[in-house]
Design a protein around this motif. Structure first.
Motif, PDB file in Angstrom:
ATOM      1  N   ARG B  39      11.453  -0.753  -9.048  1.00  0.00           N
ATOM      2  CA  ARG B  39      11.015   0.618  -9.343  1.00  0.00           C
ATOM      3  C   ARG B  39      12.178   1.601  -9.427  1.00  0.00           C
ATOM      4  N   PRO B  41      15.091   3.697 -11.133  1.00  0.00           N
ATOM      5  CA  PRO B  41      15.637   4.701 -10.216  1.00  0.00           C
ATOM      6  C   PRO B  41      14.552   5.569  -9.601  1.00  0.00           C
ATOM      7  N   THR B  44      15.131  10.372 -10.718  1.00  0.00           N
ATOM      8  CA  THR B  44      14.683  11.079 -11.912  1.00  0.00           C
ATOM      9  C   THR B  44      13.156  11.167 -11.946  1.00  0.00           C
ATOM     10  N   ARG B  45      12.489  10.687 -10.903  1.00  0.00           N
ATOM     11  CA  ARG B  45      11.023  10.716 -10.898  1.00  0.00           C
ATOM     12  C   ARG B  45      10.512  11.962 -10.155  1.00  0.00           C
ATOM     13  N   GLY B  46       9.206  12.150 -10.228  1.00  0.00           N
ATOM     14  CA  GLY B  46       8.589  13.311  -9.595  1.00  0.00           C
ATOM     15  C   GLY B  46       8.449  13.138  -8.090  1.00  0.00           C
ATOM     16  N   THR B  49       5.684  10.731  -6.737  1.00  0.00           N
ATOM     17  CA  THR B  49       6.040   9.320  -6.945  1.00  0.00           C
ATOM     18  C   THR B  49       7.078   8.879  -5.915  1.00  0.00           C
ATOM     19  N   LYS B  52       5.420   8.421  -2.534  1.00  0.00           N
ATOM     20  CA  LYS B  52       4.591   7.204  -2.507  1.00  0.00           C
ATOM     21  C   LYS B  52       5.472   5.964  -2.359  1.00  0.00           C
ATOM     22  N   TYR B  53       6.547   5.896  -3.132  1.00  0.00           N
ATOM     23  CA  TYR B  53       7.429   4.732  -3.051  1.00  0.00           C
ATOM     24  C   TYR B  53       8.087   4.645  -1.671  1.00  0.00           C
TER      25      TYR B  53
END
Lengths: 268, 268
Positions: B39, B41, B44-46, B49, B52-53
């Motif tokens: 999963r 990088p 660069t995600r919100g 997200t 959650k990860y």
């Protein structure tokens, strides 16, 4: 005639290269697009991970009672098309065959380049499809692992120095050796300007565009097209909607704000 | 004395910058490392997200009966440390405070640069931590969204032209304006050579290294160290093991083959 929507998916923004052409060719259709922006990129991951992600993407699209599936992703089309077909009887159109067919048709010398993700190039999918159509074709294939991160982060303008340098690093070797280049990942047409400047005169075959055309033919043959009404596209992503809305709007040349929702794809 | 292992996690390879220092400082300890290579990088995600990860990564590490958790990831430390602390009473050490503390201590001018992922820079985590320690410090912060994809794809050598160009694009603006630069993402120390060549004389503060040192002090104070025996590191990743083994071996300067397993992190 069939009024059900068409399902289209990709790891992220790339599949929009197919959507753009579908919007032009079949404006009556409703389209459900899924971009797996919470797990992008796919093409640098392992085969088992790609298969797992593809199956969950499919399960999500199937929940919309779609009439056909377009795998607008070179990596999934190369690695996981069998897994995807195993879970549905609907027509499933991948990018490899349509793109290889056009490349073989337009190439005068039979010297064809392929650029795609690491997973796609390792699979040999395009190489096999081309040589099935033209056993005498000479194929040079090259993985470009940074192109998807570049595109997903908005580095795809013709004047973008980072995109230019990455492209030189990957495709300089094609100069003078091919007359046709397959953009075997649906993200890569967003880098078309950069690629054209390095390989002037080479015909670029856009996998998203070719796949959209093939899908339209197939739906038409099977009388599955929606011939009335005004269609619309609804977008789902697995990360926040804001970045996707911004970049999709630039690429599609019309806003998509309010048409994008987030889905928890790990539940599928 | 506590013989339970220490849990360390990151989105991918970056946390190895902490592991390398832990191996040197506390060779008796058993370490469970998780790199979320399926999963990566994160930065660069919100925000949702990333949270959650981070929670699923934590749940996985907690299944090993660990005695402490090191979040060897600038993005998770900046965005999701509260979520992580909410699910455990164990000591949880993030990268922000230890790194900011060292930067404030070593900077003579109080002019400190911060480079990190987009999510980390947007959160303002390092900026806040620095100004708490030295309200007069001047901080210049810059997101470097391509650095993680570059590192994860092996583009981190001092002579790598792509890494050099990306680095110029991101950090040229720091020239002459700072005496200290925080590498606020644990992947970035792999690009140390490239960064040093652009900013000679600037002190680079390595977030993975600083966090490892702080973790050792904290475990020692709480009498949680393992003072006997020979420790080992076991690595888990969420994608195939081969790429991780290859790149981790280069970075750690010893092979890790046979010490890496794949886990289906989406189940946690």
């Amino acid at each position: 005639m069939d009024t059900r929507p068409i399902g289209v998916f990709d790891s992220g923004l790339g599949g929009l290269t197919a959507v753009k052409e579908l919007e032009r060719l079949i404006p009556n259709e409703n389209i459900i697009y899924f971009g797996d922006t919470g797990r992008v990129p796919y093409g640098t991951r392992g085969i088992n991970t790609i298969k797992k992600y593809a199956v969950s993407d499919m399960r999500f699209l199937l929940s919309f009672n779609v009439k056909a599936i377009i795998i607008a992703c070179g990596t999934v089309s190369s690695i996981a098309i069998d897994e995807v077909r195993r879970i549905t009887d609907l027509p499933v159109i991948g990018v490899v065959e349509p793109t290889a067919k056009t490349a073989v048709e337009v190439s005068k010398t039979g010297k064809i380049g392929v650029i795609a993700t690491s997973a796609t190039i390792s699979s040999g999918s395009f190489q096999k499809a081309i040589s099935k159509l033209n056993p005498d074709a000479e194929v040079i294939a090259r993985a470009c692992p940074l192109f998807v991160p570049l595109v997903e982060n908005g580095y795809f303008g013709r004047d973008c120095k980072l995109a230019q340098l990455a492209a030189h690093d990957y495709i300089d070797e094609f100069k003078g050796r091919i007359d046709t280049l397959i953009l075997g990942c649906t993200h890569y047409p967003l880098l078309r300007g950069v690629i054209e400047d390095i390989l002037p005169g080479v015909i670029l075959v856009d996998s998203g565009f070719e796949t959209a055309k093939t899908a339209v033919s197939l739906l038409s043959e099977q009388d599955l097209l929606n011939t009335s009404g005004k269609g619309s596209v609804h977008y789902y992503v697995s990360d926040q909607t804001s970045d996707f809305e911004r970049l999709a709007g630039i690429f599609l040349e019309h806003p998509v704000n309010g048409m994008v929702d987030t889905v928890d794809i790990e539940k599928y």
